[in-house]
Design a protein around this motif. Structure first.
Motif, PDB file in Angstrom:
ATOM      1  N   PHE A   5       0.884  -1.062  -0.307  1.00  0.00           N
ATOM      2  CA  PHE A   5       0.194  -0.065  -0.213  1.00  0.00           C
ATOM      3  C   PHE A   5       0.884   1.542  -0.066  1.00  0.00           C
ATOM      4  N   ALA A   6       2.099   1.300   0.640  1.00  0.00           N
ATOM      5  CA  ALA A   6       3.176   2.665   0.838  1.00  0.00           C
ATOM      6  C   ALA A   6       3.762   2.851  -0.376  1.00  0.00           C
ATOM      7  N   ILE A   7       3.692   1.366  -1.219  1.00  0.00           N
ATOM      8  CA  ILE A   7       4.510   1.566  -2.659  1.00  0.00           C
ATOM      9  C   ILE A   7       3.646   2.302  -2.952  1.00  0.00           C
ATOM     10  N   SER A   8       2.910   1.650  -3.293  1.00  0.00           N
ATOM     11  CA  SER A   8       1.887   2.122  -4.260  1.00  0.00           C
ATOM     12  C   SER A   8       1.178   3.364  -3.939  1.00  0.00           C
ATOM     13  N   LEU A   9       0.718   3.768  -2.662  1.00  0.00           N
ATOM     14  CA  LEU A   9       0.738   5.000  -2.791  1.00  0.00           C
ATOM     15  C   LEU A   9       2.000   6.784  -2.807  1.00  0.00           C
ATOM     16  N   LEU A  10       3.167   5.329  -2.669  1.00  0.00           N
ATOM     17  CA  LEU A  10       3.827   6.844  -3.273  1.00  0.00           C
ATOM     18  C   LEU A  10       4.182   6.554  -4.466  1.00  0.00           C
ATOM     19  N   PHE A  11       4.262   5.389  -5.182  1.00  0.00           N
ATOM     20  CA  PHE A  11       3.988   5.456  -6.895  1.00  0.00           C
ATOM     21  C   PHE A  11       3.586   6.611  -7.537  1.00  0.00           C
ATOM     22  N   HIS A  12       1.756   6.324  -7.010  1.00  0.00           N
ATOM     23  CA  HIS A  12       0.705   7.347  -6.590  1.00  0.00           C
ATOM     24  C   HIS A  12       1.398   9.196  -6.661  1.00  0.00           C
ATOM     25  N   THR A  13       1.906   9.280  -5.894  1.00  0.00           N
ATOM     26  CA  THR A  13       2.313  10.586  -5.468  1.00  0.00           C
ATOM     27  C   THR A  13       3.425  11.279  -6.201  1.00  0.00           C
ATOM     28  N   THR A  14       4.039   9.986  -6.542  1.00  0.00           N
ATOM     29  CA  THR A  14       4.934  10.521  -7.652  1.00  0.00           C
ATOM     30  C   THR A  14       5.007  11.132  -9.188  1.00  0.00           C
ATOM     31  N   GLN A  15       3.775  10.199  -9.566  1.00  0.00           N
ATOM     32  CA  GLN A  15       2.758  10.246 -10.843  1.00  0.00           C
ATOM     33  C   GLN A  15       2.417  11.426 -10.685  1.00  0.00           C
ATOM     34  N   THR A  16       1.688  12.017  -9.527  1.00  0.00           N
ATOM     35  CA  THR A  16       1.303  13.219  -9.540  1.00  0.00           C
ATOM     36  C   THR A  16       2.093  14.425  -9.660  1.00  0.00           C
ATOM     37  N   GLU A  17       3.336  14.655  -9.088  1.00  0.00           N
ATOM     38  CA  GLU A  17       3.909  15.508  -9.023  1.00  0.00           C
ATOM     39  C   GLU A  17       4.365  15.413 -10.502  1.00  0.00           C
ATOM     40  N   VAL A  18       4.451  14.417 -10.772  1.00  0.00           N
ATOM     41  CA  VAL A  18       5.675  14.535 -12.900  1.00  0.00           C
ATOM     42  C   VAL A  18       4.508  14.742 -13.182  1.00  0.00           C
ATOM     43  N   CYS A  19       3.508  14.390 -13.661  1.00  0.00           N
ATOM     44  CA  CYS A  19       2.105  15.030 -14.629  1.00  0.00           C
ATOM     45  C   CYS A  19       1.116  16.033 -14.043  1.00  0.00           C
ATOM     46  N   PRO A  20       0.864  17.254 -14.442  1.00  0.00           N
ATOM     47  CA  PRO A  20       0.478  17.909 -14.347  1.00  0.00           C
ATOM     48  C   PRO A  20      -1.096  17.401 -13.950  1.00  0.00           C
ATOM     49  N   PRO A  21      -2.019  17.171 -13.135  1.00  0.00           N
ATOM     50  CA  PRO A  21      -3.467  17.069 -13.077  1.00  0.00           C
ATOM     51  C   PRO A  21      -4.702  17.216 -14.613  1.00  0.00           C
ATOM     52  N   SER A  22      -3.815  18.248 -15.093  1.00  0.00           N
ATOM     53  CA  SER A  22      -4.752  19.180 -15.872  1.00  0.00           C
ATOM     54  C   SER A  22      -4.242  18.534 -17.222  1.00  0.00           C
ATOM     55  N   CYS A  23      -3.142  17.247 -17.604  1.00  0.00           N
ATOM     56  CA  CYS A  23      -2.550  16.877 -18.739  1.00  0.00           C
ATOM     57  C   CYS A  23      -2.631  16.063 -18.390  1.00  0.00           C
ATOM     58  N   SER A  24      -2.671  15.471 -20.255  1.00  0.00           N
ATOM     59  CA  SER A  24      -1.727  13.893 -19.884  1.00  0.00           C
ATOM     60  C   SER A  24      -0.655  13.809 -20.684  1.00  0.00           C
ATOM     61  N   CYS A  25       0.253  12.306 -19.524  1.00  0.00           N
ATOM     62  CA  CYS A  25       1.783  12.476 -20.143  1.00  0.00           C
ATOM     63  C   CYS A  25       1.595  11.144 -20.398  1.00  0.00           C
ATOM     64  N   LYS A  26       2.971  11.482 -21.449  1.00  0.00           N
ATOM     65  CA  LYS A  26       3.787  10.042 -21.943  1.00  0.00           C
ATOM     66  C   LYS A  26       4.870  10.211 -21.635  1.00  0.00           C
ATOM     67  N   SER A  27       5.730   8.741 -21.326  1.00  0.00           N
ATOM     68  CA  SER A  27       7.162   8.707 -21.523  1.00  0.00           C
ATOM     69  C   SER A  27       7.755   8.766 -22.506  1.00  0.00           C
ATOM     70  N   LEU A  28       8.805   9.213 -23.374  1.00  0.00           N
ATOM     71  CA  LEU A  28       8.998   9.115 -24.099  1.00  0.00           C
ATOM     72  C   LEU A  28      10.757   8.021 -24.621  1.00  0.00           C
ATOM     73  N   GLY A  29      10.830   6.972 -23.554  1.00  0.00           N
ATOM     74  CA  GLY A  29      11.452   5.324 -23.406  1.00  0.00           C
ATOM     75  C   GLY A  29      11.978   6.042 -22.267  1.00  0.00           C
ATOM     76  N   GLU A  30      13.325   5.575 -21.147  1.00  0.00           N
ATOM     77  CA  GLU A  30      14.286   5.581 -20.548  1.00  0.00           C
ATOM     78  C   GLU A  30      14.786   6.490 -20.912  1.00  0.00           C
ATOM     79  N   MET A  31      15.272   7.831 -19.449  1.00  0.00           N
ATOM     80  CA  MET A  31      15.708   8.895 -20.288  1.00  0.00           C
ATOM     81  C   MET A  31      16.140   9.478 -21.081  1.00  0.00           C
ATOM     82  N   LYS A  32      14.944   9.364 -21.558  1.00  0.00           N
ATOM     83  CA  LYS A  32      14.250   9.904 -22.918  1.00  0.00           C
ATOM     84  C   LYS A  32      12.960  11.667 -22.732  1.00  0.00           C
ATOM     85  N   GLY A  33      12.971  11.602 -21.696  1.00  0.00           N
ATOM     86  CA  GLY A  33      12.161  12.299 -20.945  1.00  0.00           C
ATOM     87  C   GLY A  33      10.676  12.546 -21.552  1.00  0.00           C
TER      88      GLY A  33
END
Length: 198
Positions: A5-33
């Motif tokens: 539960f702690a890991i999933s919460l941490l992952f969710h928090t990280t995702q929220t911090e990374v991607c603005p809630p009003s936008c959709s985000c896609k990874s361009l691959g590892e280390m590519k942004g």
């Protein structure tokens, strides 16, 4: 279970911090942004964006300006689309214009002013500081600020010179007094020595 539960919460928090809630985000691959799509979301301000943003789409929103410094952290950016917004081309639009000139000069071709009236439909790239009325109004205040700053610096320099001159004069006077005292005391000693010999 608690760890999961702690890991999933941490992952969710990280995702929220990374991607603005009003936008959709896609990874361009590892280390590519990241590819951040915030287009057609009725945004009135630029959201907080991750520093590893490579592609940024902000077109077709309700953006009128961008606060100075808001996009400075996007050092990895390679593509930006920011057209079809009702840009208010007053003095505050200069940050966005200069930023785009550095990051993506061709993006300026599609950006047009919505307000004020005289600037309507004018391309942002053609805008100069002289055309921005508010900048002209701000100029005398800025000049006045520089005038007072310079005046304070000059006054400070003059006061420092006066103090240095006074200190030098005082030190010379002190040296003269010390020399006179030494000369006087030597004279007295010499007089005593001569009288003793007689």
């Amino acid at each position: 279970t608690v760890t999961g539960f702690a890991i999933s919460l941490l992952f969710h928090t990280t995702q929220t911090e990374v991607c603005p809630p009003s936008c959709s985000c896609k990874s361009l691959g590892e280390m590519k942004g990241l590819h951040i799509d915030c287009s057609s979301r009725k945004l009135t301000e630029v959201p907080a964006l991750p520093v590893d943003t490579k592609r940024l789409y902000l077109q077709n929103n309700s953006l009128t300006s961008v606060p100075p410094g808001a996009l400075d952290s996007l050092r990895s950016l390679e593509e930006v689309k920011i057209f079809d917004n009702p840009w208010n081309c007053d003095c505050h639009i200069l940050y966005l214009k200069l930023w785009l000139e550095d990051i993506s000069a061709h993006s300026l071709e599609n950006i047009r002013c919505a307000t004020p009236g005289p600037m309507r439909m004018k391309p942002l790239r053609q805008l100069t500081g002289n055309e921005l009325g508010i900048c002209k109004k701000l100029l005398p205040i800025k000049c006045l600020e520089f005038f007072w700053r310079d005046l304070i610096l000059i006054a400070g320099a003059i006061i420092t010179l006066i103090l240095v001159a006074w200190a030098l004069k005082f030190s010379k006077k002190l040296v003269c007094q010390i020399n006179l005292c030494l000369y006087d005391s030597r004279g007295r000693l010499l007089g005593r020595h001569t009288s003793k010999n007689h």
